[in-house]
Design a protein around this motif. Structure first.
Motif, PDB file in Angstrom:
ATOM      1  N   THR A 129       0.855  -1.182   0.000  1.00  0.00           N
ATOM      2  CA  THR A 129       0.000   0.000   0.000  1.00  0.00           C
ATOM      3  C   THR A 129       0.892   1.234   0.000  1.00  0.00           C
ATOM      4  O   THR A 129       1.831   1.319   0.797  1.00  0.00           O
ATOM      5  CB  THR A 129      -0.891   0.015   1.257  1.00  0.00           C
ATOM      6  N   ILE A 130       0.603   2.176  -0.893  1.00  0.00           N
ATOM      7  CA  ILE A 130       1.363   3.415  -0.948  1.00  0.00           C
ATOM      8  C   ILE A 130       0.442   4.557  -0.534  1.00  0.00           C
ATOM      9  O   ILE A 130      -0.602   4.784  -1.137  1.00  0.00           O
ATOM     10  CB  ILE A 130       1.947   3.663  -2.348  1.00  0.00           C
ATOM     11  N   ASN A 131       0.840   5.254   0.529  1.00  0.00           N
ATOM     12  CA  ASN A 131       0.106   6.419   1.035  1.00  0.00           C
ATOM     13  C   ASN A 131       0.959   7.656   0.787  1.00  0.00           C
ATOM     14  O   ASN A 131       2.186   7.582   0.827  1.00  0.00           O
ATOM     15  CB  ASN A 131      -0.143   6.289   2.539  1.00  0.00           C
ATOM     16  N   TYR A 132       0.301   8.782   0.558  1.00  0.00           N
ATOM     17  CA  TYR A 132       1.049  10.018   0.353  1.00  0.00           C
ATOM     18  C   TYR A 132       0.283  11.190   0.939  1.00  0.00           C
ATOM     19  O   TYR A 132      -0.929  11.145   1.118  1.00  0.00           O
ATOM     20  CB  TYR A 132       1.317  10.263  -1.132  1.00  0.00           C
ATOM     21  N   LYS A 133       1.042  12.228   1.262  1.00  0.00           N
ATOM     22  CA  LYS A 133       0.443  13.498   1.645  1.00  0.00           C
ATOM     23  C   LYS A 133       1.342  14.618   1.144  1.00  0.00           C
ATOM     24  O   LYS A 133       2.534  14.415   0.900  1.00  0.00           O
ATOM     25  CB  LYS A 133       0.181  13.593   3.145  1.00  0.00           C
ATOM     26  N   VAL A 134       0.727  15.769   0.965  1.00  0.00           N
ATOM     27  CA  VAL A 134       1.429  16.936   0.441  1.00  0.00           C
ATOM     28  C   VAL A 134       1.382  18.026   1.497  1.00  0.00           C
ATOM     29  O   VAL A 134       0.320  18.349   2.028  1.00  0.00           O
ATOM     30  CB  VAL A 134       0.776  17.439  -0.868  1.00  0.00           C
ATOM     31  N   VAL A 135       2.552  18.590   1.789  1.00  0.00           N
ATOM     32  CA  VAL A 135       2.671  19.723   2.691  1.00  0.00           C
ATOM     33  C   VAL A 135       3.142  20.899   1.835  1.00  0.00           C
ATOM     34  O   VAL A 135       4.241  20.864   1.280  1.00  0.00           O
ATOM     35  CB  VAL A 135       3.660  19.433   3.841  1.00  0.00           C
ATOM     36  N   LEU A 136       2.280  21.909   1.707  1.00  0.00           N
ATOM     37  CA  LEU A 136       2.577  23.073   0.871  1.00  0.00           C
ATOM     38  C   LEU A 136       2.754  24.292   1.769  1.00  0.00           C
ATOM     39  O   LEU A 136       1.843  24.652   2.518  1.00  0.00           O
ATOM     40  CB  LEU A 136       1.441  23.303  -0.131  1.00  0.00           C
ATOM     41  N   ASN A 137       3.924  24.897   1.673  1.00  0.00           N
ATOM     42  CA  ASN A 137       4.230  26.084   2.473  1.00  0.00           C
ATOM     43  C   ASN A 137       3.892  25.840   3.950  1.00  0.00           C
ATOM     44  O   ASN A 137       3.237  26.654   4.606  1.00  0.00           O
ATOM     45  CB  ASN A 137       3.511  27.321   1.921  1.00  0.00           C
ATOM     46  N   ASN A 138       4.340  24.692   4.448  1.00  0.00           N
ATOM     47  CA  ASN A 138       4.185  24.284   5.856  1.00  0.00           C
ATOM     48  C   ASN A 138       2.749  23.970   6.274  1.00  0.00           C
ATOM     49  O   ASN A 138       2.465  23.908   7.470  1.00  0.00           O
ATOM     50  CB  ASN A 138       4.799  25.316   6.799  1.00  0.00           C
ATOM     51  N   THR A 139       1.843  23.757   5.313  1.00  0.00           N
ATOM     52  CA  THR A 139       0.468  23.386   5.625  1.00  0.00           C
ATOM     53  C   THR A 139       0.137  22.087   4.923  1.00  0.00           C
ATOM     54  O   THR A 139       0.282  21.982   3.692  1.00  0.00           O
ATOM     55  CB  THR A 139      -0.515  24.483   5.158  1.00  0.00           C
ATOM     56  N   GLU A 140      -0.316  21.072   5.689  1.00  0.00           N
ATOM     57  CA  GLU A 140      -0.699  19.796   5.095  1.00  0.00           C
ATOM     58  C   GLU A 140      -2.010  19.968   4.327  1.00  0.00           C
ATOM     59  O   GLU A 140      -2.977  20.525   4.851  1.00  0.00           O
ATOM     60  CB  GLU A 140      -0.857  18.721   6.165  1.00  0.00           C
ATOM     61  N   LEU A 141      -2.027  19.496   3.090  1.00  0.00           N
ATOM     62  CA  LEU A 141      -3.197  19.633   2.239  1.00  0.00           C
ATOM     63  C   LEU A 141      -4.155  18.472   2.420  1.00  0.00           C
ATOM     64  O   LEU A 141      -3.741  17.351   2.722  1.00  0.00           O
ATOM     65  CB  LEU A 141      -2.784  19.719   0.761  1.00  0.00           C
ATOM     66  N   GLU A 142      -5.432  18.754   2.195  1.00  0.00           N
ATOM     67  CA  GLU A 142      -6.460  17.716   2.231  1.00  0.00           C
ATOM     68  C   GLU A 142      -6.410  16.917   0.933  1.00  0.00           C
ATOM     69  O   GLU A 142      -6.089  17.456  -0.126  1.00  0.00           O
ATOM     70  CB  GLU A 142      -7.844  18.350   2.380  1.00  0.00           C
ATOM     71  N   LYS A 143      -6.767  15.643   1.001  1.00  0.00           N
ATOM     72  CA  LYS A 143      -6.796  14.770  -0.197  1.00  0.00           C
ATOM     73  C   LYS A 143      -7.890  15.214  -1.150  1.00  0.00           C
ATOM     74  O   LYS A 143      -8.939  15.689  -0.725  1.00  0.00           O
ATOM     75  CB  LYS A 143      -7.053  13.322   0.205  1.00  0.00           C
ATOM     76  N   VAL A 144      -7.630  15.024  -2.445  1.00  0.00           N
ATOM     77  CA  VAL A 144      -8.605  15.291  -3.494  1.00  0.00           C
ATOM     78  C   VAL A 144      -9.406  14.030  -3.723  1.00  0.00           C
ATOM     79  O   VAL A 144      -8.862  12.926  -3.775  1.00  0.00           O
ATOM     80  CB  VAL A 144      -7.888  15.689  -4.818  1.00  0.00           C
ATOM     81  N   ASN A 145     -10.707  14.143  -3.869  1.00  0.00           N
ATOM     82  CA  ASN A 145     -11.545  12.961  -4.136  1.00  0.00           C
ATOM     83  C   ASN A 145     -11.740  12.742  -5.606  1.00  0.00           C
ATOM     84  O   ASN A 145     -11.754  13.506  -6.419  1.00  0.00           O
ATOM     85  CB  ASN A 145     -12.911  13.111  -3.454  1.00  0.00           C
TER      86      ASN A 145
END
Length: 145
Positions: A129-145
């Motif tokens: 299983t591959i999980n990912y998250k994006v932190v943009l300018n020190n803020t974690e972004l919500e997943k896109v559905n």
């Protein structure tokens, strides 16, 4: 695509070279009989995930004229015993982006990489299983559905 492997010492240190002449050192850690003179094969798999997805994301964001001033990633793999092997069970990727980047575009670029473009992830996907998250300018972004 082709790589060649040449043994360097009498333990597990190898030099691998691709068709374009780029060389990578591979070795085992000392506790497993190696000399720790290079990345392990399983570390190279994680590096492959990071590099492949980073290329995808930067390519997508550049096409969308997003201004990336910094791009980093951390990849951790959790392994599980299967017989004598210990393949990856789960891989977690965190992307750290900075710049004038639309948050939705950053999140969508990550989603497209893992769901459509990243050949390394697609190779691993059937067994881990591959999980990912994006932190943009020190803020974690919500997943896109």
């Amino acid at each position: 695509m082709k790589v060649t492997l040449n043994r360097v010492n009498d333990a597990f240190h190898f030099k691998l070279k691709n068709e374009r002449g780029h060389v990578v050192d591979v070795d085992s850690r000392a506790e497993f009989g190696g000399s720790d003179l290079g990345a392990s094969p399983m570390e190279l798999v994680l590096m492959g995930v990071a590099g492949c997805s980073a290329i995808d994301m930067i390519s997508i964001l550049k096409k969308q004229r997003q201004e990336i001033t910094s791009f980093n990633a951390e990849v951790e793999g959790e392994r599980v015993k299967v017989g004598e092997a210990t393949p990856f069970k789960e891989i977690n990727v965190v992307f750290y982006l900075e710049g004038d980047i639309n948050p939705e575009k950053a999140q969508r670029a990550a989603q497209l990489s893992f769901e459509k473009y990243c050949s390394v992830s697609k190779t691993i996907e059937p067994t881990a299983t591959i999980n990912y998250k994006v932190v943009l300018n020190n803020t974690e972004l919500e997943k896109v559905n």
